[in-house]
Design a protein around this motif. Sequence first.
Motif, PDB file in Angstrom:
ATOM      1  N   LEU A  95       0.859  -1.179   0.000  1.00 37.08           N
ATOM      2  CA  LEU A  95       0.000   0.000   0.000  1.00 37.08           C
ATOM      3  C   LEU A  95       0.900   1.236   0.000  1.00 37.08           C
ATOM      4  O   LEU A  95       1.829   1.331   0.808  1.00 37.08           O
ATOM      5  CB  LEU A  95      -0.896   0.018   1.234  1.00 37.08           C
ATOM      6  CG  LEU A  95      -1.842  -1.173   1.412  1.00 37.08           C
ATOM      7  CD1 LEU A  95      -2.526  -1.107   2.781  1.00 37.08           C
ATOM      8  CD2 LEU A  95      -2.874  -1.217   0.306  1.00 37.08           C
ATOM      9  N   VAL A  96       0.627   2.167  -0.899  1.00 41.49           N
ATOM     10  CA  VAL A  96       1.413   3.392  -1.009  1.00 41.49           C
ATOM     11  C   VAL A  96       0.502   4.582  -0.775  1.00 41.49           C
ATOM     12  O   VAL A  96      -0.587   4.665  -1.357  1.00 41.49           O
ATOM     13  CB  VAL A  96       2.075   3.504  -2.398  1.00 41.49           C
ATOM     14  CG1 VAL A  96       2.872   4.805  -2.511  1.00 41.49           C
ATOM     15  CG2 VAL A  96       2.981   2.303  -2.669  1.00 41.49           C
ATOM     16  N   SER A  97       0.932   5.513   0.059  1.00 37.31           N
ATOM     17  CA  SER A  97       0.107   6.680   0.344  1.00 37.31           C
ATOM     18  C   SER A  97       0.896   7.965   0.143  1.00 37.31           C
ATOM     19  O   SER A  97       2.123   7.995   0.278  1.00 37.31           O
ATOM     20  CB  SER A  97      -0.429   6.637   1.780  1.00 37.31           C
ATOM     21  OG  SER A  97       0.618   6.820   2.713  1.00 37.31           O
ATOM     22  N   GLY A  98       0.161   9.026  -0.190  1.00 40.75           N
ATOM     23  CA  GLY A  98       0.726  10.365  -0.267  1.00 40.75           C
ATOM     24  C   GLY A  98       0.269  11.174   0.926  1.00 40.75           C
ATOM     25  O   GLY A  98      -0.934  11.296   1.193  1.00 40.75           O
ATOM     26  N   GLY A  99       1.203  11.732   1.661  1.00 46.41           N
ATOM     27  CA  GLY A  99       0.869  12.416   2.898  1.00 46.41           C
ATOM     28  C   GLY A  99       0.046  13.676   2.723  1.00 46.41           C
ATOM     29  O   GLY A  99      -0.594  14.139   3.673  1.00 46.41           O
ATOM     30  N   LYS A 100       0.034  14.238   1.505  1.00 46.56           N
ATOM     31  CA  LYS A 100      -0.754  15.442   1.239  1.00 46.56           C
ATOM     32  C   LYS A 100      -1.944  15.161   0.322  1.00 46.56           C
ATOM     33  O   LYS A 100      -2.556  16.093  -0.207  1.00 46.56           O
ATOM     34  CB  LYS A 100       0.142  16.520   0.621  1.00 46.56           C
ATOM     35  CG  LYS A 100       1.189  17.056   1.589  1.00 46.56           C
ATOM     36  CD  LYS A 100       1.969  18.218   0.983  1.00 46.56           C
ATOM     37  CE  LYS A 100       2.946  18.809   1.995  1.00 46.56           C
ATOM     38  NZ  LYS A 100       3.715  19.937   1.428  1.00 46.56           N
ATOM     39  N   ILE A 137       3.312  -1.110   3.896  1.00 46.60           N
ATOM     40  CA  ILE A 137       2.861   0.238   3.590  1.00 46.60           C
ATOM     41  C   ILE A 137       4.063   1.164   3.501  1.00 46.60           C
ATOM     42  O   ILE A 137       5.011   1.043   4.283  1.00 46.60           O
ATOM     43  CB  ILE A 137       1.847   0.748   4.642  1.00 46.60           C
ATOM     44  CG1 ILE A 137       1.259   2.106   4.232  1.00 46.60           C
ATOM     45  CG2 ILE A 137       2.474   0.811   6.016  1.00 46.60           C
ATOM     46  CD1 ILE A 137       0.075   2.537   5.090  1.00 46.60           C
ATOM     47  N   ILE A 138       4.035   2.058   2.537  1.00 48.40           N
ATOM     48  CA  ILE A 138       5.076   3.066   2.358  1.00 48.40           C
ATOM     49  C   ILE A 138       4.377   4.402   2.124  1.00 48.40           C
ATOM     50  O   ILE A 138       3.424   4.486   1.346  1.00 48.40           O
ATOM     51  CB  ILE A 138       5.996   2.739   1.166  1.00 48.40           C
ATOM     52  CG1 ILE A 138       6.810   1.473   1.448  1.00 48.40           C
ATOM     53  CG2 ILE A 138       6.927   3.906   0.862  1.00 48.40           C
ATOM     54  CD1 ILE A 138       7.652   1.015   0.273  1.00 48.40           C
ATOM     55  N   SER A 139       4.854   5.430   2.807  1.00 47.61           N
ATOM     56  CA  SER A 139       4.265   6.755   2.663  1.00 47.61           C
ATOM     57  C   SER A 139       5.274   7.736   2.071  1.00 47.61           C
ATOM     58  O   SER A 139       6.465   7.686   2.388  1.00 47.61           O
ATOM     59  CB  SER A 139       3.795   7.270   4.028  1.00 47.61           C
ATOM     60  OG  SER A 139       3.286   8.587   3.929  1.00 47.61           O
TER      61      SER A 139
END
Length: 269
Positions: A203-208, A233-235
């Motif tokens: 799972l990859v997320s963008g902090g903004k 998960i990687i942010s």
Amino acid sequence: MTVPLPMVFIHGLWLHSTSWQPWTDLFREEGYDPSAPGWPGDPDTVQEARQNPESVAGYGIDDVVEHYAALIAALPVRPVVIGHSFGGMIAQKLLGQDRAAAAVAIDAAQIKGVLPLPLSVLKATFPVFRNPANKHRPVSLTAQQFRFAFGNALAEEESAALYERWTVPAPGRPLYEAASATFNPHSPAKVDTDNSGRGPLLLVSGGKDHTVPEAVTRATLKQYRHSQAVTDIISFPDRGHSLTIDGGWREVADTVLTWLGQQGPETGR
């Protein structure tokens, strides 16, 4: 001679499949056999999609899953699937159905069971929910709406350029299906998160990200707590929903390549 591992890229709402071209070029150079087929009804080009928006009207999550499942069934082996936004949800569903060797879900849309609903999500999806009839219609974004939903972490000029290059009308139905998932036991947004025999998931997320905030991705991770399969998960703290298409795409792609190489021979080059 080793046969390259197939890789299927799945776009989300409002982006054309050709937006994956830098990724497919890179992954081909790295020894994979990538493809980026469109959703059902998608024309071949951005221009054709804009000229014929009704071609995508009415398609829902299950339609998209079965479309990609049929394409995958024709491949010699199970592929790695990489999806962005609603494409990330589709990738998770395909992995849970054991149709993929591994999956990467980038800023993935909310699956059933994920409850956080930050205010930015409501604003990002308002162009669809403002009119109930949009459930059966194609919906386009304005440049200003794209700026909030995708390009908020970018300079205004880059956001505008990405809007002009890649955006296309999208079906409204998947958003309505995801929004009602809590009240529908048979929701198309349901993923088999308990499957311990599936391949690894990143799972990859963008902090903004305004459209899929990091809180949503972390809540998605919790849905997999009963599975013994690899779920990582990687942010990227400073990135928004455009992270697959903006000037920083290569950092995300290289991170995905590194992770795949760590998962063993079924996903390595």
